[in-house]
Design an enzyme around this catalytic site. Structure first.
Site: not given
Ligand code: VGL
Ligand code: ZN
Length: 203
Positions: A9, A107, A152
């Site tokens: 991410d 995702k 994540c």
């Molecule tokens: C994430 C919160 C919501 C992350 C993704 O990448 O850690 N955290 N969506």
């Protein structure tokens, strides 16, 4: 041992100026580019939500970002709208050398359920397909870095071990959201589960 490096991410919304900016989030990009050059096999994950995703506080009357609610699959933290499919916030950081990746796993694309982990959605049951992909390609070890350490990255590391892969997290190539001690808790849970926490310098 065949290793895949997975960068979690590294997207605009988790970097300074983004909707769910992680403090100093952009600082991981240089280290992750260097790690991508070092490993023969690179995978990226991309948080990828519809605009009305139920992890967004905006979808829940009277709720605010960072509240916790009960969802059918368990507790869920509510977030500011982030990583909306096709939007700028969902794009990878512009300095990330994404062309090095062999696979991009998206995702969190189902409205009803969030997915922190690269392996399973937050019900811990619905697979993303990553485990099967890794296994079919003969990978037995994964090295993780990216954003955010305590969500994540940690969820992915725990699921990697659960799926039978050995797993290292390169801690100095991650940054945390750290809600109410979530970083300390994630670190402890990863260690207990057998995830190896390391630094770029001792990888
Ligand atoms: C994430 C919160 C919501 C992350 C993704 O990448 O850690 N955290 N969506
Ligand atoms: Zn998300």
């Amino acid at each position: 041992m065949t290793t895949a490096f997975i960068a979690i991410d590294v997207q605009n919304d988790f970097c300074p100026g983004g909707a769910l900016a992680v403090a100093d989030g952009g600082a991981v990009v240089g280290a992750i580019n260097a790690l991508m050059r070092r490993f023969d096999h690179v995978i990226l994950t991309q948080d990828w939500h519809p605009p009305d995703h139920l992890s967004f506080a905006s979808q829940h009357e009277g709720r605010a970002a960072f509240d916790n609610i009960a969802m059918p699959y368990g507790a869920q933290t509510l977030w500011p709208d982030h990583c909306v499919q096709g939007g700028h916030g969902a794009e990878f950081h512009k300095k990330l050398e994404i062309w090095r990746a062999e696979l991009i796993i998206r995702k969190g694309y189902r409205r009803e359920i969030d997915s922190y982990s690269a392996f399973f959605e937050n019900d811990h049951t619905t697979p993303t397909g990553l485990s099967g992909y890794l296994r079919e390609r003969g990978f037995s070890h994964v090295v993780l870095a990216g954003l955010a350490t305590d969500f994540c990255v940690a969820f992915s590391a725990l699921d990697a071990v659960r799926c039978g892969f050995t797993c290292q997290v390169v801690m100095d190539a991650t940054r945390a959201i750290d809600l109410d001690g979530s970083l300390a808790q994630a670190t402890q849970t990863m260690q207990k589960a057998g995830v190896e926490l390391c630094e770029v310098s001792n990888l």
